[in-house]
Structure formats: C-alpha cells, structure tokens
Design a protein around this motif. Structure first.
Motif, short mmCIF file in Angstrom:
data_model
loop_
_atom_site.label_atom_id
_atom_site.label_comp_id
_atom_site.label_asym_id
_atom_site.label_seq_id
_atom_site.Cartn_x
_atom_site.Cartn_y
_atom_site.Cartn_z
N GLU A 390 0.82 -1.21 0.00
CA GLU A 390 0.00 0.00 0.00
C GLU A 390 0.86 1.28 0.00
OE1 GLU A 390 -3.06 -0.23 -0.70
OE2 GLU A 390 -3.45 1.92 -0.54
N ASN A 391 1.91 1.29 0.82
CA ASN A 391 2.74 2.50 0.93
C ASN A 391 3.37 2.88 -0.42
OD1 ASN A 391 2.13 2.59 3.59
ND2 ASN A 391 4.17 2.02 4.35
N ALA A 392 3.80 1.87 -1.14
CA ALA A 392 4.41 2.12 -2.45
C ALA A 392 3.37 2.66 -3.42
CB ALA A 392 5.03 0.84 -2.99
N LYS A 393 2.19 2.08 -3.36
CA LYS A 393 1.11 2.52 -4.27
C LYS A 393 0.76 3.97 -4.01
CE LYS A 393 -1.38 -1.80 -4.74
NZ LYS A 393 -2.48 -2.55 -4.15
N VAL A 394 0.65 4.34 -2.73
CA VAL A 394 0.28 5.71 -2.38
C VAL A 394 1.31 6.69 -2.95
CG1 VAL A 394 0.02 7.34 -0.44
CG2 VAL A 394 -0.98 5.04 -0.31
N TYR A 395 2.58 6.34 -2.79
CA TYR A 395 3.67 7.21 -3.28
C TYR A 395 3.61 7.36 -4.80
CZ TYR A 395 8.48 8.97 -3.82
OH TYR A 395 9.59 9.71 -4.14
N LEU A 396 3.49 6.24 -5.51
CA LEU A 396 3.48 6.28 -6.97
C LEU A 396 2.23 6.98 -7.51
CD1 LEU A 396 4.82 2.67 -7.74
CD2 LEU A 396 6.08 4.83 -7.82
N ASN A 397 1.09 6.72 -6.86
CA ASN A 397 -0.16 7.35 -7.32
C ASN A 397 -0.06 8.87 -7.24
OD1 ASN A 397 -1.21 4.86 -7.73
ND2 ASN A 397 -2.51 4.83 -5.90
N ARG A 398 0.58 9.34 -6.17
CA ARG A 398 0.70 10.79 -5.99
C ARG A 398 1.58 11.41 -7.09
NH1 ARG A 398 -1.73 15.13 -5.02
NH2 ARG A 398 -0.71 16.68 -3.67
N ILE A 399 2.63 10.71 -7.46
CA ILE A 399 3.50 11.22 -8.54
C ILE A 399 2.70 11.36 -9.83
CG2 ILE A 399 5.51 10.65 -9.99
CD1 ILE A 399 6.67 9.19 -7.50
N GLU A 400 1.99 10.31 -10.14
CA GLU A 400 1.19 10.28 -11.37
C GLU A 400 0.12 11.38 -11.36
OE1 GLU A 400 -0.73 6.50 -11.84
OE2 GLU A 400 0.56 6.05 -13.55
N GLU A 401 -0.49 11.54 -10.19
CA GLU A 401 -1.57 12.52 -10.04
C GLU A 401 -1.07 13.94 -10.32
OE1 GLU A 401 -4.66 12.18 -6.63
OE2 GLU A 401 -3.07 13.48 -5.91
N ILE A 402 0.12 14.24 -9.84
CA ILE A 402 0.63 15.60 -10.01
C ILE A 402 1.20 15.83 -11.41
CG2 ILE A 402 2.40 17.24 -9.21
CD1 ILE A 402 1.91 16.18 -6.39
N VAL A 403 1.93 14.85 -11.91
CA VAL A 403 2.61 15.05 -13.19
C VAL A 403 1.68 14.79 -14.38
CG1 VAL A 403 4.62 14.35 -14.55
CG2 VAL A 403 4.81 14.55 -12.10
N LYS A 404 0.68 14.00 -14.13
CA LYS A 404 -0.34 13.69 -15.16
C LYS A 404 0.24 12.98 -16.38
CE LYS A 404 -3.66 17.18 -13.73
NZ LYS A 404 -2.87 17.78 -12.61
N VAL A 405 1.20 12.12 -16.11
CA VAL A 405 1.73 11.23 -17.16
C VAL A 405 1.72 9.83 -16.53
CG1 VAL A 405 3.74 10.66 -18.57
CG2 VAL A 405 3.22 13.04 -18.09
N PRO A 406 1.22 8.84 -17.26
CA PRO A 406 1.11 7.50 -16.66
C PRO A 406 2.47 6.85 -16.41
CG PRO A 406 0.49 7.44 -18.97
CD PRO A 406 0.67 8.88 -18.63
N ILE A 407 2.55 6.13 -15.31
CA ILE A 407 3.75 5.34 -15.03
C ILE A 407 3.63 4.04 -15.82
CG2 ILE A 407 5.01 4.05 -13.25
CD1 ILE A 407 4.08 6.18 -11.23
N LYS A 408 4.64 3.77 -16.66
CA LYS A 408 4.57 2.58 -17.51
C LYS A 408 5.52 1.47 -17.02
CE LYS A 408 1.84 4.34 -20.90
NZ LYS A 408 2.17 4.81 -22.24
N PHE A 409 6.57 1.87 -16.30
CA PHE A 409 7.53 0.88 -15.81
C PHE A 409 7.90 1.21 -14.35
CE2 PHE A 409 8.24 1.35 -20.34
CZ PHE A 409 8.16 0.03 -20.79
N ILE A 410 8.00 0.16 -13.53
CA ILE A 410 8.40 0.37 -12.14
C ILE A 410 9.58 -0.56 -11.83
CG2 ILE A 410 7.64 0.21 -9.72
CD1 ILE A 410 4.73 0.57 -10.81
N GLY A 411 10.71 0.03 -11.49
CA GLY A 411 11.90 -0.76 -11.17
C GLY A 411 11.83 -1.23 -9.72
N THR A 412 11.97 -2.54 -9.53
CA THR A 412 11.82 -3.10 -8.17
C THR A 412 13.11 -3.76 -7.67
OG1 THR A 412 11.00 -5.14 -9.14
CG2 THR A 412 9.35 -3.51 -8.48
N GLY A 413 14.19 -3.63 -8.43
CA GLY A 413 15.46 -4.24 -8.02
C GLY A 413 16.46 -4.11 -9.15
N ALA A 414 17.68 -4.59 -8.92
CA ALA A 414 18.76 -4.37 -9.89
C ALA A 414 18.65 -5.26 -11.13
CB ALA A 414 20.11 -4.59 -9.22
#
Ligand code: IMO
Ligand code: MG
Length: 422
Positions: A390-414
């Motif tokens: 949930e915490n990660a979702k909240v953070y990412l959703n807020r970025i998308e909400e402000i910038v208004k460009v969809p997140i297409k890729f999420i890096g989760t490790g190396a």
C-alpha cells in the motif's frame, strides 16, 4: 511498439535508462544512440553479470537487434574498441554494430582540452567527465571536426595536423603536454582499420528499416536538466539529450516517433556542479547514496542525492512531450522509514509549479514537501502494480496525479527481471 520509441533521462542523468532500454530493446529491430559520447554510463545486469555501456547501445546484447551509433554521437575510438572487445569477451557478438559515418571523432587533444578548460574555470568548474565531450562538439560546430567516415577512409591527416598545430599553441601557453601529430595519426590509422567494416550511412539504413515496418528504439543518454538548451546552463553537457536531439542525432523525422518514456528514480541524484533544490547534503542523502549505490559508472564519483522533485519532472514532461514514466529504485526508496516528495516550490510567498534552470530563480525557491510512509519491504518479486504494498502505491499514485503522465515501468530491483510493466 511504435515504429520509433524513445527513452530519455528526466533529470541529471543516471536514472537507470539502461534497465528500461534493455527491456524495450528485446522487441526492437534497431537500437540507436543519438547524442553524447562516453560521458554516459549505462549499467545493466543480466543473469548476475554486470555490463557497463558507454557508447554502444545496450541492445547489442540481443541477437536480432542492430545497434547503431548515430550521427549525433561523439566517438572515442579507443573506448569504442575496448567496449567491443569486452562484449566479445563476454560471449556476445558485435556483428550487428553500425556506426554513422557522420559521427564526430574524439582525439587526445579534446580530452586534454577538457581538462585544461576545467582548470581555467578555477572555482567555477562544471565537473565534466573529462572525456573531451565539450571540446569535440565545439570543433563540430566550428566546422573543423573529423568524422568517422573521414577516419575510416583515411582522409583525416591534413585536417588533424592543422587541428593539432592549433591546439598545441594553446597547450604551449599553459605548459600542457604537446600532442605529437605523427603518433596520433599512427594510432588512429590502426583504429580506422579496426572500425572500417562497421561504419556506414546509418540514416539510409534506418529509413529502409522504417519503410519495412521495423521497430526502432532510441536510447537517450544524459538527461533533460543536462541539456545544453534546456538544462541548468552552464552546468550541462554539450549536446541536446532531449527529444530534439533524438531527431537530429539519428536522422529520424518527428512523425515516426511514438512513445517517449521519461526515466527517473524514486529519489534524485546529480553528479558534477550546479543547482539542485531537493539535494539532501546530510545523513538522508548519504543513506540514499549507500542504499542506491550512487557512485558514477563513468567517473566513480559519489553522486549528490536527494528527494524527487516533481516541479522539475513536470518541466521534463513539457520539453520532451513525455508519454510515459519509467520510475526506478522504488525498492531503494522503500527502505527508508519516511519519504519526502517535492510537490511544488514556494517563491515570494506563493506556491508555484513553474520550473526554471535560472540559478537566480532557483535560489529564491524553496521546495514544498509532502511526507510518505516508507518501509515497502521486499518488492523485488512483484509482477504487477496491484501486488505492490500500500505505501508504495500511495507514493506512486501521488507522482502520477501531479505530473499527469502515466507510469509505464516500475523498477523493483537491480536485475533484468525486477521490473513491473504496467
Ligand atoms: P548518463 O547517460 C550523469 C554531467 C557531468 C557534468 C556535466 C558535463 O549516464 O545518464 P560532460 O563530460 O558531459 O561535459 O560533463 O554533465 N554528465 C552526466 N551526469 N550521467 C551522465 O550520463 C552524464 N553525462 C554528463 O557530470 O556535470
Ligand atoms: Mg551516468
């Protein structure tokens, strides 16, 4: 994929473009670098093996992909040959490498000039990578540069002698070592023999491919805020790593371009000098640096680290026309207890989302932060955005909400597999 998709850096470089490029180039017939030179450093990890690319598009590692070094790139042949040899030593082929005959060549005097210019700037150093990038682009625009076509066809001796003579005049004044023209000519003739079979007219090659409905991926190097026009001048690189540089650095017309992905990290970093509003020159910055291994691929310098700045990201979105975001190191930021996100600037007691690279403007701005819960836990095996905590979702959703460009890729490790494709 569209005919041509583009991957660009959104901030000050080192956003992890290599990882997104590596994924996208698996479906690309052609993978092309358009700007910059070996100031770039793109590392990718495949089956636990780490690769650092400086010049060659990392798409070279895919069997069917043609890797192109475009006309807008500046090439240090010594570095290029080392990179080719390293790829071969790791069991991959460089058969599919093509180098534009119009790409400009870096000579030893460019590297020495880069160092001299930094020294002359005294306290106002740019903090360049000392790879000769600024000086070789200067020669290109001064129209005394030497291109790959002239190099491999051995039509460069006269111009090279004249250039070396001119540069040596300057080196003499500052007591720098003089360049020995005969030695350089001998050395570069050897490079020419090695590289000749790879140098072609890449513009025709790409347009033939476009006409055959082939897929092209443009691999951006450097980033928006390092752009010579749109970045924080003079603390920038000497090319256009933004969307326009993709067209002029490859010969691809704008109408063929589909997706333009802006790569960023869940925090931010910068190497070299220049303004950086959300920098955390403190324990937090140190922690981020260690957690994210934020040391240069090219120069090994420790990177300055800080929070993600959405005002700057909006600017990158604007000047590049970004269609999607690729956000790396979400796992890294999730290791912190609390995360801050810059959602606006306070300027003259007012809130603004207007970014400027003007130092004086920035000096009067103060970042406005929102705070988020961290502790994402291990997200390296999440395969969908839904599976994220949930915490990660909240953070990412807020970025998308402000910038208004969809997140297409999420890096989760190396690793290559540690990425969510949305
Ligand atoms: P990638 O592709 C980070 C920075 C240098 C310096 C300024 C000018 O890995 O994201 P230059 O040698 O280009 O004249 O240096 O630009 N710089 C980069 N910083 N990543 C890069 O590339 C960079 N390429 C140049 O640190 O501040
Ligand atoms: Mg880098």
């Amino acid at each position: 994929m569209n005919k041509v998709d583009v991957v660009l850096g959104s901030f000050y470089g080192d956003e992890g473009k290599g990882k997104i490029i590596d994924y996208l180039s698996q479906n690309a017939d052609i993978s092309v670098r358009c700007t910059g030179g070996n100031n770039a450093g793109h590392s990718i990890e495949i089956d636990g093996k780490k690769f650092a690319f400086h010049l060659i598009p990392s798409g070279i590692l895919n069997k069917g992909t043609t890797a192109i070094i475009g006309n807008g790139v500046v090439v240090d042949p010594k570095v290029l040959i080392e990179e080719m040899e390293n790829i071969k030593a790791n069991g991959y082929s460089v058969e599919n490498l093509k180098i534009s005959d119009k790409a400009h060549v870096i000579f030893p005097y460019h590297v020495q000039m880069d160092k001299l210019q930094e020294e002359l700037r005294k306290r106002d150093k740019i903090g360049t990578t000392a790879r000769g990038i600024g000086p070789v682009y200067c020669d290109k625009f001064e129209r005394c540069g030497i291109r790959m076509g002239e190099l491999v066809n051995k039509k460069f001796e006269k111009n090279l002698r004249r250039n070396i003579e001119n540069k040596n005049e300057l080196f003499k004044i500052y007591n720098y070592e003089l360049i020995d023209a005969d030695e350089v000519i001998k050395q570069y003739n050897e490079y020419a023999d090695y590289l000749k079979e790879y140098v072609v007219d890449t513009i025709t090659l790409m347009h033939n491919a476009i006409n055959q409905d082939k897929k092209i991926l443009c691999e951006g190097a450097q980033a928006t805020l390092l752009d010579i026009d749109f970045g924080s001048y003079p603390y920038v690189t000497s090319s256009n790593p933004t969307i326009g540089g993709i067209c002029t650095g490859s010969g691809i017309g704008a109408k063929y371009i589909g997706e333009v992905y802006g790569v960023l990290k869940a925090y931010s970093s910068r190497v070299g000098e220049g303004p950086y509003l959300t920098e955390q020159n403190n324990d937090i910055g140190d922690t981020i640096r260690e957690l994210g291994h934020e040391y240069g691929t090219t120069t090994k310098r420790p990177r300055r680290c800080g929070w993600l700045d959405l005002v700057a990201l909006k600017y990158a979105t604007m000047v590049n026309g970004l269609t999607g975001l690729a956000i790396n190191h979400v796992d890294t930021i999730g290791k912190l207890d609390k995360i801050k996100l810059c959602v606006g600037y306070k300027k003259d007691e007012k809130v603004t989302m207007d970014f400027s690279t003007d130092e004086e403007y920035l000096a009067n701005c103060e970042p406005i932060y929102e705070e988020f819960e961290g502790n994402f836990g291990d997200i390296s095996n999440c395969k969908t955005r839904e599976e994220l905590p949930e915490n990660a979702k909240v953070y990412l959703n807020r970025i998308e909400e402000i910038v208004k460009v969809p997140i297409k890729f999420i890096g989760t490790g190396a690793g290559r597999e540690n990425m969510i494709v949305c």
